[in-house]
Design a protein around this motif. Structure first.
Motif, PDB file in Angstrom:
ATOM      1  N   ALA A   5       0.834  -1.199   0.000  1.00 54.34           N
ATOM      2  CA  ALA A   5       0.000   0.000   0.000  1.00 54.34           C
ATOM      3  C   ALA A   5       0.874   1.258   0.000  1.00 54.34           C
ATOM      4  CB  ALA A   5      -0.930  -0.003   1.216  1.00 54.34           C
ATOM      5  N   THR A   8       2.237   1.688  -3.482  1.00 56.43           N
ATOM      6  CA  THR A   8       1.194   2.161  -4.391  1.00 56.43           C
ATOM      7  C   THR A   8       0.996   3.669  -4.238  1.00 56.43           C
ATOM      8  OG1 THR A   8       0.067   0.030  -4.333  1.00 56.43           O
ATOM      9  CG2 THR A   8      -1.239   1.931  -5.009  1.00 56.43           C
ATOM     10  N   LEU A   9       1.025   4.130  -3.012  1.00 56.30           N
ATOM     11  CA  LEU A   9       0.815   5.549  -2.743  1.00 56.30           C
ATOM     12  C   LEU A   9       2.022   6.407  -3.116  1.00 56.30           C
ATOM     13  CD1 LEU A   9      -1.038   7.710  -1.481  1.00 56.30           C
ATOM     14  CD2 LEU A   9       0.008   7.172   0.724  1.00 56.30           C
ATOM     15  N   HIS A  10       3.238   5.922  -2.786  1.00 52.63           N
ATOM     16  CA  HIS A  10       4.445   6.737  -2.953  1.00 52.63           C
ATOM     17  C   HIS A  10       5.304   6.347  -4.159  1.00 52.63           C
ATOM     18  CE1 HIS A  10       3.768   8.671   0.899  1.00 52.63           C
ATOM     19  NE2 HIS A  10       3.482   7.485   1.385  1.00 52.63           N
TER      20      HIS A  10
END
Length: 108
Positions: A5, A8-10
């Motif tokens: 996660a 995916t975000l960074h």
């Protein structure tokens, strides 16, 4: 799953030490160093493979150096020189890194 996660975000796996995953990431790196030195470790081949496939950075200092070097190449492409100002607001981390590199060179 939390690291997935985060990535995916960074779009990277360089988790800051202050992040809630920071301690876990540090532990993975410690276990990996044990593994490299043939010491007993809980880090299995399967876990290493999963982390590698995710793009996990085993040596954060090396990856940070490579990241800043890439920033410097981009700066050179854009401005046709590498004289990064000490107060370069677009990328303060780059100006700090360039300053440290020049200081280290002078100390040789």
């Amino acid at each position: 799953e939390e690291l997935k996660a985060f990535k995916t975000l960074h779009r990277h796996c360089r988790v800051p030490s202050a992040h809630k995953l920071g301690g876990w990431v540090a532990a993975q790196r410690r276990e990996y160093r044990k593994r490299q030195s043939q010491s007993k470790t809980q880090l299995t081949d399967e876990r290493v493979l999963k982390l590698v496939e995710l793009g996990f950075d085993w040596g954060v200092h090396a990856s940070n150096w490579d990241l800043r070097y890439g920033d410097l190449l981009e700066f050179k492409r854009k401005f046709r020189h590498v004289d990064v100002p000490g107060n370069y607001k677009a990328n303060p981390a780059l100006s700090d890194w360039v300053h440290r590199q020049r200081s280290a060179f002078k100390d040789l």
